[in-house]
Write an enzyme that holds these catalytic residues in place. Sequence first.
Site, PDB file in Angstrom:
ATOM      1  N   ILE A 166       0.843  -1.203   0.000  1.00 24.80           N
ATOM      2  CA  ILE A 166       0.000   0.000   0.000  1.00 24.80           C
ATOM      3  C   ILE A 166       0.872   1.245   0.000  1.00 24.80           C
ATOM      4  O   ILE A 166       1.818   1.348   0.783  1.00 24.80           O
ATOM      5  CB  ILE A 166      -0.987  -0.022   1.201  1.00 24.80           C
ATOM      6  CG1 ILE A 166      -1.897   1.201   1.177  1.00 24.80           C
ATOM      7  CG2 ILE A 166      -0.277  -0.130   2.552  1.00 24.80           C
ATOM      8  CD1 ILE A 166      -3.140   1.060   2.028  1.00 24.80           C
ATOM      9  N   THR A 167       0.571   2.160  -0.893  1.00 24.47           N
ATOM     10  CA  THR A 167       1.316   3.420  -0.901  1.00 24.47           C
ATOM     11  C   THR A 167       0.655   4.371   0.108  1.00 24.47           C
ATOM     12  O   THR A 167      -0.573   4.359   0.267  1.00 24.47           O
ATOM     13  CB  THR A 167       1.330   4.070  -2.304  1.00 24.47           C
ATOM     14  OG1 THR A 167      -0.012   4.453  -2.672  1.00 24.47           O
ATOM     15  CG2 THR A 167       1.872   3.119  -3.365  1.00 24.47           C
ATOM     16  N   GLY A 168       1.480   5.136   0.800  1.00 23.64           N
ATOM     17  CA  GLY A 168       0.937   6.072   1.797  1.00 23.64           C
ATOM     18  C   GLY A 168       0.252   5.351   2.937  1.00 23.64           C
ATOM     19  O   GLY A 168      -0.828   5.750   3.372  1.00 23.64           O
TER      20      GLY A 168
ATOM     21  N   ASN B 287       1.264   5.165   6.029  1.00 23.82           N
ATOM     22  CA  ASN B 287       1.586   5.651   7.377  1.00 23.82           C
ATOM     23  C   ASN B 287       0.562   6.639   7.928  1.00 23.82           C
ATOM     24  O   ASN B 287       0.680   7.071   9.079  1.00 23.82           O
ATOM     25  CB  ASN B 287       2.989   6.292   7.398  1.00 23.82           C
ATOM     26  CG  ASN B 287       3.074   7.511   6.508  1.00 23.82           C
ATOM     27  OD1 ASN B 287       3.086   7.392   5.284  1.00 23.82           O
ATOM     28  ND2 ASN B 287       3.099   8.680   7.091  1.00 23.82           N
TER      29      ASN B 287
ATOM     30  N   GLY C 237      -3.755   8.443   7.597  1.00 22.20           N
ATOM     31  CA  GLY C 237      -5.099   8.515   7.017  1.00 22.20           C
ATOM     32  C   GLY C 237      -5.721   7.171   6.674  1.00 22.20           C
ATOM     33  O   GLY C 237      -5.604   6.177   7.400  1.00 22.20           O
TER      34      GLY C 237
ATOM     35  N   TYR D 278      -6.130  19.253  -9.046  1.00 22.93           N
ATOM     36  CA  TYR D 278      -6.252  18.009  -8.247  1.00 22.93           C
ATOM     37  C   TYR D 278      -7.241  17.071  -8.932  1.00 22.93           C
ATOM     38  O   TYR D 278      -6.980  15.868  -9.077  1.00 22.93           O
ATOM     39  CB  TYR D 278      -6.725  18.340  -6.825  1.00 22.93           C
ATOM     40  CG  TYR D 278      -7.070  17.118  -5.976  1.00 22.93           C
ATOM     41  CD1 TYR D 278      -6.098  16.171  -5.639  1.00 22.93           C
ATOM     42  CD2 TYR D 278      -8.373  16.908  -5.497  1.00 22.93           C
ATOM     43  CE1 TYR D 278      -6.415  15.055  -4.863  1.00 22.93           C
ATOM     44  CE2 TYR D 278      -8.694  15.795  -4.719  1.00 22.93           C
ATOM     45  CZ  TYR D 278      -7.702  14.874  -4.411  1.00 22.93           C
ATOM     46  OH  TYR D 278      -8.022  13.761  -3.639  1.00 22.93           O
TER      47      TYR D 278
HETATM   48  N1  LIG Z   1      -9.788  12.218   2.939  1.00 18.80           N
HETATM   49  C1  LIG Z   1     -10.719  12.406   2.043  1.00 18.80           C
HETATM   50  O1  LIG Z   1     -11.793  12.933   2.332  1.00 18.80           O
HETATM   51  C2  LIG Z   1     -10.478  11.963   0.623  1.00 18.80           C
HETATM   52  C3  LIG Z   1     -11.469  12.266  -0.318  1.00 18.80           C
HETATM   53  C4  LIG Z   1     -11.296  11.809  -1.610  1.00 18.80           C
HETATM   54  C5  LIG Z   1     -10.194  11.046  -1.955  1.00 18.80           C
HETATM   55  N2  LIG Z   1      -9.234  10.796  -1.010  1.00 18.80           N
HETATM   56  C6  LIG Z   1      -8.117   9.954  -1.434  1.00 18.80           C
HETATM   57  O2  LIG Z   1      -7.833   8.998  -0.428  1.00 18.80           O
HETATM   58  C7  LIG Z   1      -6.451   8.618  -0.497  1.00 18.80           C
HETATM   59  C8  LIG Z   1      -5.859   8.616   0.903  1.00 18.80           C
HETATM   60  O3  LIG Z   1      -5.780   9.956   1.344  1.00 18.80           O
HETATM   61  P1  LIG Z   1      -5.995  10.370   2.854  1.00 18.80           P
HETATM   62  O4  LIG Z   1      -7.213  11.192   2.895  1.00 18.80           O
HETATM   63  O5  LIG Z   1      -5.847   9.212   3.748  1.00 18.80           O
HETATM   64  O6  LIG Z   1      -4.757  11.379   3.028  1.00 18.80           O
HETATM   65  P2  LIG Z   1      -3.544  11.465   4.064  1.00 18.80           P
HETATM   66  O7  LIG Z   1      -4.019  11.237   5.458  1.00 18.80           O
HETATM   67  O8  LIG Z   1      -2.875  12.770   3.782  1.00 18.80           O
HETATM   68  O9  LIG Z   1      -2.593  10.290   3.622  1.00 18.80           O
HETATM   69  C9  LIG Z   1      -1.935  10.369   2.384  1.00 18.80           C
HETATM   70  C10 LIG Z   1      -0.737   9.448   2.386  1.00 18.80           C
HETATM   71  O10 LIG Z   1      -0.050   9.633   1.131  1.00 18.80           O
HETATM   72  C11 LIG Z   1       1.325   9.821   1.407  1.00 18.80           C
HETATM   73  N3  LIG Z   1       2.026  10.576   0.371  1.00 18.80           N
HETATM   74  C12 LIG Z   1       1.852  11.858   0.003  1.00 18.80           C
HETATM   75  N4  LIG Z   1       2.758  12.202  -0.930  1.00 18.80           N
HETATM   76  C13 LIG Z   1       3.519  11.103  -1.157  1.00 18.80           C
HETATM   77  C14 LIG Z   1       4.635  10.830  -1.982  1.00 18.80           C
HETATM   78  N5  LIG Z   1       5.186  11.770  -2.762  1.00 18.80           N
HETATM   79  N6  LIG Z   1       5.176   9.589  -1.972  1.00 18.80           N
HETATM   80  C15 LIG Z   1       4.668   8.631  -1.169  1.00 18.80           C
HETATM   81  N7  LIG Z   1       3.619   8.836  -0.334  1.00 18.80           N
HETATM   82  C16 LIG Z   1       3.067  10.067  -0.330  1.00 18.80           C
HETATM   83  C17 LIG Z   1       1.337  10.563   2.721  1.00 18.80           C
HETATM   84  O11 LIG Z   1       2.621  10.491   3.281  1.00 18.80           O
HETATM   85  P3  LIG Z   1       3.127  11.589   4.393  1.00 18.80           P
HETATM   86  O12 LIG Z   1       2.589  11.122   5.705  1.00 18.80           O
HETATM   87  O13 LIG Z   1       4.599  11.496   4.256  1.00 18.80           O
HETATM   88  O14 LIG Z   1       2.561  12.927   3.991  1.00 18.80           O
HETATM   89  C18 LIG Z   1       0.288   9.771   3.475  1.00 18.80           C
HETATM   90  O15 LIG Z   1       0.827   8.578   3.975  1.00 18.80           O
HETATM   91  C19 LIG Z   1      -5.812   9.575  -1.491  1.00 18.80           C
HETATM   92  O16 LIG Z   1      -5.677   8.921  -2.738  1.00 18.80           O
HETATM   93  C20 LIG Z   1      -6.816  10.713  -1.634  1.00 18.80           C
HETATM   94  O17 LIG Z   1      -6.766  11.344  -2.879  1.00 18.80           O
HETATM   95  C21 LIG Z   1      -9.353  11.237   0.262  1.00 18.80           C
END
Ligand SMILES: NC(=O)c1ccc[n+]([C@@H]2O[C@H](COP(=O)([O-])OP(=O)(O)OC[C@H]3O[C@@H](n4cnc5c(N)ncnc54)[C@H](OP(=O)(O)O)[C@@H]3O)[C@@H](O)[C@H]2O)c1
Length: 316
Positions: free
Chosen positions: A27-29, A31, A33, A186
Amino acid sequence: MADTTTFGPHGWTPERLGPQNDKTYLITGGNAGAGFEATRILLGKGAKVVMLNRSAERSEAAVAKLKEEFGTGADVSFVRMDLASLDSVRTAADEILETVPRIDALICNAAIAQVPEQKLTVDGFESMLGTNHYGHFLVSGLLFERIEESNGRIVVVASLGYKMGIRTMQFDDMNWDANYHQNKTYAQSKLAQMMFAYELQDRLAAANSDVEVYVCHPGSSRTSLITTSGNLMTRIMFKLMSMSPMVQSAEKGAYPEVMCATEDGLEQRALYGPTGRNEWVGPVGKGTLEPFAYDKATTERLWELSEKETGFDWKL
Ligand SMILES: NC(=O)c1ccc[n+]([C@@H]2O[C@H](COP(=O)([O-])OP(=O)(O)OC[C@H]3O[C@@H](n4cnc5c(N)ncnc54)[C@H](OP(=O)(O)O)[C@@H]3O)[C@@H](O)[C@H]2O)c1
């Protein structure tokens, strides 16, 4: 229209998931969310999980937290991979191919969002397009053979934001040099991820491959996404919104991606996620998918461009 019937009134939940002791998930990311919560759910079922994360420090903290919860024997590790750098993706893929003998699913979960001003990756791509799309396009391609040998899957974590931009690719200015906009740009990056998935499905079908590709989204979930990359106003707005019932926990946000990595009998030309109000929250199932997301002329052109930009030929 969302289909709320397949998994009953509560939708898909991890209770449906049996023991995963012989399975390996990447899984990418992982650590933070939704990715962290997906890792937790899979580990809780006995799976091996390898997180592909950009920060060693945040990865070590996540591993420590997970081992505290599941015991030191929990099979969780990380490989450093910065999706914003094609070199880093190549180095990480080499390490994975040497150390991870099977991949039941690669979950393309990591992302950055709503970056307020145009930034470029080291390879010269607009930062969200480079991280969210090109990085995942390349890592999926480099690991594809291992996924295929394992009869595995690729899961693309998208966003309902795919509908909130120009609903196509801005091929004459993919970096948005002329009209950068934190939301529309985005939206393009998340639409690009979906277009990659739907085009890959077609190419795999033509090649008689058994690899399955699924697309999902977490709805609106309380994660660090906006706090990591959004500007102050966006962060304040999301903080206020987070207190409303229109935003769910990060754990619930993880259900669609875990479902797509594990559940049998899902449809590939689909978008899975919450099926409640606005499809932002609620029971997880099959949601609404707008046809422009798999417009053939656009998905084909994006595929060719992505191969050229990443220097990777999928041979499909
Ligand atoms: N939250 C929402 O409401 C929402 C809504 C629609 C879609 N999404 C999608 O859900 C997915 C998960 O997002 P989330 O909401 O859980 O966000 P999050 O809490 O910010 O987690 C994002 C993860 O991606 C990692 N990441 C960012 N840039 C990276 C890079 N250059 N290389 C490797 N890893 C990287 C972050 O690492 P760091 O900890 O190092 O920053 C973190 O582990 C994403 O695809 C997002 O587009 C989320």
